[in-house]
Design a protein around this motif. Structure first.
Motif, PDB file in Angstrom:
ATOM      1  N   UNK A  12       0.880  -1.164   0.000  1.00  0.00           N
ATOM      2  CA  UNK A  12       0.000   0.000   0.000  1.00  0.00           C
ATOM      3  C   UNK A  12       0.922   1.219   0.000  1.00  0.00           C
ATOM      4  N   UNK A  13       1.202   1.784  -1.198  1.00  0.00           N
ATOM      5  CA  UNK A  13       2.202   2.848  -1.282  1.00  0.00           C
ATOM      6  C   UNK A  13       1.730   4.170  -0.684  1.00  0.00           C
ATOM      7  N   UNK A  14       2.685   4.885  -0.116  1.00  0.00           N
ATOM      8  CA  UNK A  14       2.426   6.216   0.415  1.00  0.00           C
ATOM      9  C   UNK A  14       3.721   7.007   0.427  1.00  0.00           C
ATOM     10  N   UNK A  15       3.630   8.309   0.352  1.00  0.00           N
ATOM     11  CA  UNK A  15       4.846   9.120   0.325  1.00  0.00           C
ATOM     12  C   UNK A  15       5.459   9.267   1.717  1.00  0.00           C
ATOM     13  N   UNK A  16       4.672   9.083   2.758  1.00  0.00           N
ATOM     14  CA  UNK A  16       5.190   9.146   4.136  1.00  0.00           C
ATOM     15  C   UNK A  16       5.192   7.775   4.811  1.00  0.00           C
ATOM     16  N   UNK A  17       4.154   6.970   4.578  1.00  0.00           N
ATOM     17  CA  UNK A  17       4.072   5.618   5.139  1.00  0.00           C
ATOM     18  C   UNK A  17       3.652   4.669   4.029  1.00  0.00           C
ATOM     19  N   UNK A  18       4.468   3.656   3.788  1.00  0.00           N
ATOM     20  CA  UNK A  18       4.144   2.607   2.831  1.00  0.00           C
ATOM     21  C   UNK A  18       3.965   1.313   3.611  1.00  0.00           C
ATOM     22  N   UNK A  19       2.773   0.740   3.518  1.00  0.00           N
ATOM     23  CA  UNK A  19       2.506  -0.513   4.212  1.00  0.00           C
ATOM     24  C   UNK A  19       2.916  -1.699   3.370  1.00  0.00           C
ATOM     25  N   UNK A  20       3.370  -2.768   4.046  1.00  0.00           N
ATOM     26  CA  UNK A  20       3.643  -4.017   3.349  1.00  0.00           C
ATOM     27  C   UNK A  20       3.040  -5.174   4.133  1.00  0.00           C
ATOM     28  N   UNK A  21       2.636  -6.189   3.400  1.00  0.00           N
ATOM     29  CA  UNK A  21       2.080  -7.385   4.015  1.00  0.00           C
ATOM     30  C   UNK A  21       2.496  -8.595   3.207  1.00  0.00           C
ATOM     31  N   UNK A  22       2.895  -9.646   3.893  1.00  0.00           N
ATOM     32  CA  UNK A  22       3.378 -10.862   3.239  1.00  0.00           C
ATOM     33  C   UNK A  22       2.502 -12.024   3.684  1.00  0.00           C
ATOM     34  N   UNK A  23       1.992 -12.766   2.699  1.00  0.00           N
ATOM     35  CA  UNK A  23       1.211 -13.970   2.994  1.00  0.00           C
ATOM     36  C   UNK A  23       1.726 -15.131   2.151  1.00  0.00           C
ATOM     37  N   UNK A  24       1.526 -16.331   2.658  1.00  0.00           N
ATOM     38  CA  UNK A  24       1.785 -17.541   1.897  1.00  0.00           C
ATOM     39  C   UNK A  24       0.446 -18.113   1.464  1.00  0.00           C
ATOM     40  N   UNK A  25       0.380 -18.587   0.220  1.00  0.00           N
ATOM     41  CA  UNK A  25      -0.851 -19.133  -0.328  1.00  0.00           C
ATOM     42  C   UNK A  25      -0.571 -20.524  -0.882  1.00  0.00           C
ATOM     43  N   UNK A  26      -1.391 -21.474  -0.461  1.00  0.00           N
ATOM     44  CA  UNK A  26      -1.341 -22.836  -0.988  1.00  0.00           C
ATOM     45  C   UNK A  26      -2.778 -23.214  -1.322  1.00  0.00           C
ATOM     46  N   UNK A  27      -3.095 -23.239  -2.606  1.00  0.00           N
ATOM     47  CA  UNK A  27      -4.473 -23.494  -3.014  1.00  0.00           C
ATOM     48  C   UNK A  27      -5.362 -22.379  -2.506  1.00  0.00           C
ATOM     49  N   UNK A  28      -6.391 -22.733  -1.728  1.00  0.00           N
ATOM     50  CA  UNK A  28      -7.292 -21.715  -1.185  1.00  0.00           C
ATOM     51  C   UNK A  28      -6.907 -21.313   0.237  1.00  0.00           C
ATOM     52  N   UNK A  29      -5.816 -21.840   0.754  1.00  0.00           N
ATOM     53  CA  UNK A  29      -5.365 -21.519   2.112  1.00  0.00           C
ATOM     54  C   UNK A  29      -4.383 -20.359   2.100  1.00  0.00           C
ATOM     55  N   UNK A  30      -4.603 -19.393   2.987  1.00  0.00           N
ATOM     56  CA  UNK A  30      -3.707 -18.243   3.111  1.00  0.00           C
ATOM     57  C   UNK A  30      -3.191 -18.186   4.544  1.00  0.00           C
ATOM     58  N   UNK A  31      -1.900 -17.885   4.666  1.00  0.00           N
ATOM     59  CA  UNK A  31      -1.296 -17.781   5.989  1.00  0.00           C
ATOM     60  C   UNK A  31      -0.496 -16.491   6.095  1.00  0.00           C
ATOM     61  N   UNK A  32      -0.661 -15.825   7.214  1.00  0.00           N
ATOM     62  CA  UNK A  32       0.075 -14.597   7.504  1.00  0.00           C
ATOM     63  C   UNK A  32       1.550 -14.925   7.709  1.00  0.00           C
ATOM     64  N   UNK A  33       2.424 -14.102   7.124  1.00  0.00           N
ATOM     65  CA  UNK A  33       3.867 -14.231   7.325  1.00  0.00           C
ATOM     66  C   UNK A  33       4.386 -13.024   8.093  1.00  0.00           C
ATOM     67  N   UNK A  34       4.125 -11.825   7.590  1.00  0.00           N
ATOM     68  CA  UNK A  34       4.633 -10.613   8.224  1.00  0.00           C
ATOM     69  C   UNK A  34       3.914  -9.399   7.665  1.00  0.00           C
ATOM     70  N   UNK A  35       4.017  -8.292   8.387  1.00  0.00           N
ATOM     71  CA  UNK A  35       3.513  -7.016   7.883  1.00  0.00           C
ATOM     72  C   UNK A  35       4.202  -5.895   8.639  1.00  0.00           C
ATOM     73  N   UNK A  36       4.136  -4.716   8.060  1.00  0.00           N
ATOM     74  CA  UNK A  36       4.756  -3.567   8.699  1.00  0.00           C
ATOM     75  C   UNK A  36       4.679  -2.352   7.808  1.00  0.00           C
TER      76      UNK A  36
END
Length: 179
Positions: A12-36
């Motif tokens: 999620x880009x921003x000029x002052x704060x850009x958010x990032x989020x990482x997920x793992x996907x296997x088929x229809x399953x999603x798992x949280x990895x990291x964000x910040x």
């Protein structure tokens, strides 16, 4: 990473704060990895662009995603803010492409529809659904939640992990969406 798992980096880009989020996907399953968030407090625009570029490089090196998804910036009332946001987004996309990642793009409307089911949802509703979908114990910071929403949108639009990488180059755009 196990075979059949695709790692998606949402931005999620921003000029002052850009958010990032990482997920793992296997088929229809999603798992949280990291964000910040990558924060670019103060400084000139060129200095903030460098911080964003370096931050994206660090996130990619740390989490080694297979693909990235970035929110498309829309024009807002203030042309100067729009220009600055576009330059920040450009730095993010350049960093991802320089790292050799394929980049998918989604509008805020597409993210809200995919995550909440309502294109007019507010940020709080998106954060709540991100928390539920990824089974998080707490709600992520707003920009990180938006980035996780972008990653979840790509997981939904790409049709699962098998198609995400193998068929990425064959995907086409239809009405502003990857099909």
């Amino acid at each position: 990473m196990p075979s059949g798992v695709t790692r998606i980096l949402g931005i999620d880009p921003g000029s002052r704060i850009t958010g990032f989020g990482v997920i793992d996907v296997a088929g229809s399953q999603q798992a949280y990895v990291a964000s910040g968030c990558i924060r670019t407090q103060g400084g000139s625009l060129p200095e903030r662009v460098k911080i964003l570029l370096d931050g994206i490089r660090e996130v990619v090196a740390t989490y080694q995603p297979d693909i990235a998804a970035v929110e498309i910036v829309f024009v807002n009332v203030n042309p100067q803010s729009t220009l600055m946001l576009g330059q920040a987004r450009g730095a993010v996309v350049a960093g991802l492409v320089a790292a050799g990642l394929p980049v998918a793009e989604y509008t805020a409307l597409q993210v809200k529809q995919a995550v909440v089911g309502n294109g007019h949802a507010d940020k709080d509703q998106v954060a709540h659904m991100v928390q539920r979908l990824l089974r998080l114990s707490g709600r992520p910071q707003a920009d990180a939640a938006d980035a996780l929403g972008v990653a979840l949108t790509h997981a939904q639009h790409s049709g699962g992990a098998a198609r995400q990488l193998a068929g990425y180059r064959q995907l086409s755009m239809k009405r502003g969406r990857l099909a």
